[in-house]
Motif scaffolding. Structure first.
Motif, PDB file in Angstrom:
ATOM      1  N   ASP A   9       0.804  -1.229   0.000  1.00  0.00           N
ATOM      2  CA  ASP A   9       0.000   0.000   0.000  1.00  0.00           C
ATOM      3  C   ASP A   9       0.832   1.272   0.000  1.00  0.00           C
ATOM      4  OD1 ASP A   9      -2.381  -1.317  -0.163  1.00  0.00           O
ATOM      5  OD2 ASP A   9      -2.795  -1.292   1.978  1.00  0.00           O
ATOM      6  N   GLY A  10       1.927   1.289  -0.726  1.00  0.00           N
ATOM      7  CA  GLY A  10       2.704   2.511  -0.857  1.00  0.00           C
ATOM      8  C   GLY A  10       4.024   2.434  -0.122  1.00  0.00           C
ATOM      9  N   LEU A  19      -1.198  -5.132   7.619  1.00  0.00           N
ATOM     10  CA  LEU A  19      -0.577  -4.850   6.326  1.00  0.00           C
ATOM     11  C   LEU A  19      -1.440  -5.462   5.232  1.00  0.00           C
ATOM     12  CD1 LEU A  19       3.176  -5.653   7.111  1.00  0.00           C
ATOM     13  CD2 LEU A  19       2.227  -3.382   6.620  1.00  0.00           C
ATOM     14  N   HIS A  20      -1.417  -4.826   4.063  1.00  0.00           N
ATOM     15  CA  HIS A  20      -2.224  -5.280   2.935  1.00  0.00           C
ATOM     16  C   HIS A  20      -1.363  -5.359   1.679  1.00  0.00           C
ATOM     17  CE1 HIS A  20      -4.764  -4.350  -0.661  1.00  0.00           C
ATOM     18  NE2 HIS A  20      -5.475  -5.339  -0.157  1.00  0.00           N
ATOM     19  N   TYR A  75       8.119  -6.308   4.096  1.00  0.00           N
ATOM     20  CA  TYR A  75       8.056  -6.819   2.731  1.00  0.00           C
ATOM     21  C   TYR A  75       7.150  -8.039   2.663  1.00  0.00           C
ATOM     22  CZ  TYR A  75      12.223  -3.959   2.040  1.00  0.00           C
ATOM     23  OH  TYR A  75      13.106  -2.909   1.982  1.00  0.00           O
ATOM     24  N   PHE A  76       6.241  -8.040   1.679  1.00  0.00           N
ATOM     25  CA  PHE A  76       5.479  -9.238   1.348  1.00  0.00           C
ATOM     26  C   PHE A  76       6.271 -10.049   0.313  1.00  0.00           C
ATOM     27  CE2 PHE A  76       1.884  -6.909   3.078  1.00  0.00           C
ATOM     28  CZ  PHE A  76       1.075  -7.919   3.598  1.00  0.00           C
ATOM     29  N   GLN A  77       6.230 -11.365   0.485  1.00  0.00           N
ATOM     30  CA  GLN A  77       6.758 -12.272  -0.534  1.00  0.00           C
ATOM     31  C   GLN A  77       5.679 -13.301  -0.853  1.00  0.00           C
ATOM     32  OE1 GLN A  77      10.588 -13.383   1.397  1.00  0.00           O
ATOM     33  NE2 GLN A  77      11.542 -12.215  -0.265  1.00  0.00           N
ATOM     34  N   GLY A  95       8.450  -2.968  -0.326  1.00  0.00           N
ATOM     35  CA  GLY A  95       8.533  -2.616   1.087  1.00  0.00           C
ATOM     36  C   GLY A  95       7.703  -1.410   1.470  1.00  0.00           C
ATOM     37  N   ILE A  96       7.205  -1.432   2.689  1.00  0.00           N
ATOM     38  CA  ILE A  96       6.419  -0.325   3.229  1.00  0.00           C
ATOM     39  C   ILE A  96       6.933  -0.035   4.639  1.00  0.00           C
ATOM     40  CG2 ILE A  96       4.582  -1.849   4.068  1.00  0.00           C
ATOM     41  CD1 ILE A  96       2.606   0.418   3.281  1.00  0.00           C
TER      42      ILE A  96
END
Length: 204
Positions: A9-10, A19-20, A75-77, A95-96
């Motif tokens: 999300d930015g 987190l999304h 970080y999403f993976q 990353g956010i």
């Protein structure tokens, strides 16, 4: 399947509990049968705070119940499995970063010059300067500057999107005193405190 392209999300978030992310992947032969994601702190090889978790065939997730830390980047993976049981390579978000604190107040505004504070102006046109605010996590994205005409006037916003630490004004009226104050917004969208009001400039 193709390596998932993952979008969070930015650059910054003010939320510390969730987190999304969304992602896209495809498989021309046997389609997508399952997605799994994990979340890391600090880098794409950093500490795992949520281990591999399935979303079925849903290409998005909002993970709640987290305890995210101020100033840290997450970080999403994501990996995808096709109908033949083959897993894709792992795709990562960029990353956010968590920023829950507003920036500091800018310095005291000065009318006329960045070095000298003028008390009088002869044509009603001058520039207001102030020392830049700072924000360690997400930086400064904008300034809002307000003006007060004479001691009894109300504060009026001249702009809330200034990116440099100065602002030019013109058309100010003879025998009127103009006073200014400024506040800063950080990259996460949080506004800080107002500066102290300037000592004003009298048009003559």
């Amino acid at each position: 399947p193709t390596t998932p392209v993952v979008t969070d999300d930015g650059t910054y978030t003010t939320v510390t509990t969730s987190l999304h992310a969304t992602w896209t992947s495809s498989d021309a032969e046997s389609a997508i049968a399952e997605y799994q994601y994990l979340i890391r702190q600090d880098s794409t090889t950093g500490t795992i705070i949520v281990n591999w978790t399935s979303t079925g065939t849903t290409a998005s997730v909002t993970r709640t119940g987290l305890t995210l830390l101020q100033g840290k980047r997450y970080y999403f993976q994501v990996k995808a499995k096709n109908g033949a049981g083959l897993w894709s390579a792992v795709g990562s978000s960029n990353g956010i970063r968590v920023d829950t604190t507003p920036p500091g107040a800018p310095g005291l505004p000065k009318e006329g010059s960045s070095a000298t504070d003028y008390d009088y102006d002869g044509d009603g046109a001058y520039t207001v300067y102030w020392a830049a605010a700072s924000d360690a996590e997400s930086g400064i994205s904008a300034y809002e500057i307000q003006e007060q005409v004479n001691a009894s006037g109300t504060w009026t916003t001249l702009t809330s999107s200034r990116t440099s630490a100065n602002y030019a004004v013109s058309g100010r009226l003879d025998r009127s005193r103009y006073t200014y104050r400024v506040r800063a917004k950080n990259g996460a969208g949080l506004w800080g405190a107002w500066s102290s009001p300037s000592d004003g400039i009298l048009i003559d």
